[in-house]
Design a protein around this motif. Structure first.
Motif, mmCIF file in Angstrom:
data_model
loop_
_atom_site.group_PDB
_atom_site.id
_atom_site.type_symbol
_atom_site.label_atom_id
_atom_site.label_comp_id
_atom_site.label_asym_id
_atom_site.label_seq_id
_atom_site.Cartn_x
_atom_site.Cartn_y
_atom_site.Cartn_z
ATOM 1 N N ALA A 142 -4.004 -2.081 -4.375
ATOM 2 C CA ALA A 142 -3.199 -2.542 -5.069
ATOM 3 C C ALA A 142 -3.107 -4.036 -5.410
ATOM 4 C CB ALA A 142 -1.644 -2.449 -4.758
ATOM 5 N N PRO A 143 -4.463 -4.642 -5.710
ATOM 6 C CA PRO A 143 -4.692 -5.994 -5.989
ATOM 7 C C PRO A 143 -3.789 -6.724 -6.941
ATOM 8 C CG PRO A 143 -6.428 -4.692 -7.098
ATOM 9 C CD PRO A 143 -5.720 -3.657 -6.747
ATOM 10 N N GLU A 144 -3.621 -8.173 -6.867
ATOM 11 C CA GLU A 144 -2.705 -8.753 -7.606
ATOM 12 C C GLU A 144 -3.092 -8.378 -9.031
ATOM 13 O OE1 GLU A 144 -4.269 -13.095 -9.071
ATOM 14 O OE2 GLU A 144 -4.479 -13.023 -6.710
ATOM 15 N N TYR A 200 -11.951 5.411 -6.680
ATOM 16 C CA TYR A 200 -10.919 4.679 -7.085
ATOM 17 C C TYR A 200 -11.239 3.230 -7.232
ATOM 18 C CZ TYR A 200 -6.179 2.314 -6.763
ATOM 19 O OH TYR A 200 -4.851 1.678 -7.113
ATOM 20 N N TYR A 201 -10.562 2.408 -8.078
ATOM 21 C CA TYR A 201 -10.590 0.952 -8.301
ATOM 22 C C TYR A 201 -9.724 0.384 -9.517
ATOM 23 C CZ TYR A 201 -13.030 1.166 -12.896
ATOM 24 O OH TYR A 201 -13.619 1.421 -13.953
ATOM 25 N N GLN A 202 -9.214 -0.678 -9.284
ATOM 26 C CA GLN A 202 -8.148 -1.174 -10.305
ATOM 27 C C GLN A 202 -8.998 -2.275 -10.955
ATOM 28 O OE1 GLN A 202 -4.379 -0.774 -10.646
ATOM 29 N NE2 GLN A 202 -5.550 1.276 -10.293
ATOM 30 N N HIS A 203 -8.566 -2.548 -12.318
ATOM 31 C CA HIS A 203 -9.222 -3.598 -12.929
ATOM 32 C C HIS A 203 -8.044 -4.378 -13.820
ATOM 33 C CE1 HIS A 203 -8.214 -1.532 -16.754
ATOM 34 N NE2 HIS A 203 -8.827 -0.151 -16.222
ATOM 35 N N VAL A 204 -8.472 -5.629 -14.337
ATOM 36 C CA VAL A 204 -7.509 -6.420 -15.318
ATOM 37 C C VAL A 204 -6.970 -5.144 -16.500
ATOM 38 C CG1 VAL A 204 -7.334 -8.074 -17.013
ATOM 39 C CG2 VAL A 204 -8.740 -8.420 -14.800
ATOM 40 N N ARG A 234 0.878 -1.163 0.085
ATOM 41 C CA ARG A 234 0.015 0.016 -0.034
ATOM 42 C C ARG A 234 0.838 1.152 0.096
ATOM 43 N NH1 ARG A 234 -5.426 -0.676 0.854
ATOM 44 N NH2 ARG A 234 -5.835 1.029 2.072
ATOM 45 N N ARG A 235 1.908 1.246 0.689
ATOM 46 C CA ARG A 235 2.829 2.425 0.871
ATOM 47 C C ARG A 235 3.228 2.685 -0.481
ATOM 48 N NH1 ARG A 235 4.776 0.209 5.551
ATOM 49 N NH2 ARG A 235 6.876 -0.136 4.453
ATOM 50 N N ALA A 252 3.592 5.600 -5.680
ATOM 51 C CA ALA A 252 3.796 5.595 -7.199
ATOM 52 C C ALA A 252 2.684 6.521 -7.597
ATOM 53 C CB ALA A 252 3.608 4.274 -7.822
ATOM 54 N N GLY A 253 1.744 7.018 -6.848
ATOM 55 C CA GLY A 253 0.554 7.749 -7.506
ATOM 56 C C GLY A 253 -0.787 7.169 -7.227
ATOM 57 N N TYR A 254 -0.816 5.978 -6.828
ATOM 58 C CA TYR A 254 -2.086 5.218 -6.958
ATOM 59 C C TYR A 254 -2.958 5.408 -5.616
ATOM 60 C CZ TYR A 254 -0.449 3.148 -11.424
ATOM 61 O OH TYR A 254 0.024 2.901 -12.396
ATOM 62 N N SER A 255 -4.087 5.914 -5.607
ATOM 63 C CA SER A 255 -4.823 6.066 -4.491
ATOM 64 C C SER A 255 -4.206 6.934 -3.668
ATOM 65 C CB SER A 255 -5.226 4.728 -3.744
ATOM 66 O OG SER A 255 -6.302 4.761 -3.048
ATOM 67 N N SER A 256 -4.733 6.996 -2.158
ATOM 68 C CA SER A 256 -4.436 8.088 -1.062
ATOM 69 C C SER A 256 -4.629 7.334 0.416
ATOM 70 C CB SER A 256 -5.159 9.220 -1.371
ATOM 71 O OG SER A 256 -6.651 9.130 -1.028
#
Length: 354
Positions: free
Chosen positions: A91-93, A186-190, A73-74, A79-83
């Motif tokens: 930062a999911p796999e 905020y979210y991450q996708h494939v 997470r840190r 790297a600029g992702y989320s807060s």
């Protein structure tokens, strides 16, 4: 026992031993030298990136995984992702955030390639999204545009190893559909493999795995994945090696890109993961014994960390194949296998500097 019988037994044993050596033999040194094949860079490789949700984050490894999740997470935020005000997974796999986090921490990356319904090369491990998004649909049945609207671990807390099922995901048949619009916040996708390469940008070395549903088959779609994945790598200036459980995929590199360092993934089937079908089980044991290496003639063997001391791995190493462990998930596991492997793929703990 007659001398004739003993002679035949010895001859038969010699033939079997010779066949085993021939089958397991890696690429020759002269072939490596002729094609200027680089060795695998000597760094730790973060399994599917440095992630705060997904593979390996089970109760078994809870004593050390908290530190690992916090680091992921840190580094992702650095790297600029989320807060810091985002309490959920960031930062999911196999996400851009997880790969950026690994780069910030200075770890190499191991990742997985598959292809969408519309022929895009994406980075994702499983054949479906159930474990990482609570969505049972398969990657090959979804377009990349759809994947961009499906969040990974959408409602889960950091440290989750599996995503909660989406509404209607457990119906028979499942009734999950793709949202018309992207979720808010905020979210991450494939991700696309092309986008992953842009994020990494040569900062750390990659181990790129080509994934297939059935490693005993080979069809035009599999060839398409190889060609498209390799085209992206040819345009990439960073360091990488490739690997696969499917010897036909490793052979594709042997035939088409001999200058690329290639690896055969393997393992010895364990009781709870053995296929019920006898033919399939026989193939698993044969693959675990590395008898298909004659097809791929790999430069390295990426083997389950528990099998580093097996006869087949000892023989492969003696003949020049570099042993690479997967997936080490604790300091204790590393201590058990550190002298049996030259490189390590890890997750769920923060490795000490070697």
């Amino acid at each position: 026992m007659s001398k004739s019988f003993l002679k035949k037994a010895l001859l038969g044993g010699a033939v079997v031993a010779g066949a085993a050596v021939w089958a397991i033999a890696p690429r020759s040194f002269s072939d490596k030298r002729r094609n200027y094949v680089p060795a695998i860079p000597d760094v730790w490789y973060a399994h599917r990136g440095l992630h705060d949700a997904g593979s390996g984050l089970t109760a078994q490894y809870a004593d050390e995984s908290g530190e690992y999740v916090a680091l992921a997470r840190r580094m992702a935020m650095k790297a600029g992702y989320s807060s810091p005000d985002v309490s959920g997974v960031i930062a999911p796999e196999n996400s851009l955030a997880a790969f950026a986090a690994a780069c910030e921490a200075g770890y190499g990356i191991e990742l997985d390639l598959q292809m969408t319904r519309d022929g895009e090369v994406v980075v994702v491990h499983d054949g479906d999204l159930m474990r990482v998004a609570g969505d049972p649909r398969r990657i090959e049945d979804l377009t990349y545009d759809e994947l961009t609207r499906i969040p990974l671990f959408p409602t889960d807390a950091p440290g989750a190893c599996k995503a909660a099922p989406l509404p209607l995901a457990l119906e028979d048949p499942p009734l999950v559909t793709t949202p018309d619009n992207a979720p808010e916040g905020y979210y991450q996708h494939v991700p696309l493999f092309a986008d992953v390469l842009k994020v990494v940008a040569g900062r750390v070395p990659l181990i790129v795995e080509y994934k297939f549903d059935d490693n005993s088959k080979w069809d035009p779609r599999d060839v398409e994945l190889m060609e498209k994945g390799d085209a992206l790598l040819q345009a990439y200036s960073g360091k990488y090696v490739i690997e696969s459980f499917n010897p036909a995929a490793v052979n594709w590199y042997k035939e088409n890109r001999p200058e690329v360092c290639r690896g055969q993934l393997s393992w010895w089937p364990e009781d709870d993961e053995k296929p019920a079908d006898p033919v399939a089980l026989g193939k698993e044991y044969a693959a675990g014994a590395l008898v298909f290496d004659w097809i791929s003639r790999p430069d390295f063997i990426a083997y389950d960390w528990k099998g580093g001391n097996s006869p087949q791995m000892k023989l492969a190493r003696f003949m020049g194949a570099m042993p690479v462990s997967w997936t080490v998930r604790s300091r204790d596991e590393y201590a058990q296998c550190s002298d049996q492997f030259d490189r390590h793929i890890f997750e769920a703990f923060v490795p000490d500097e070697r």
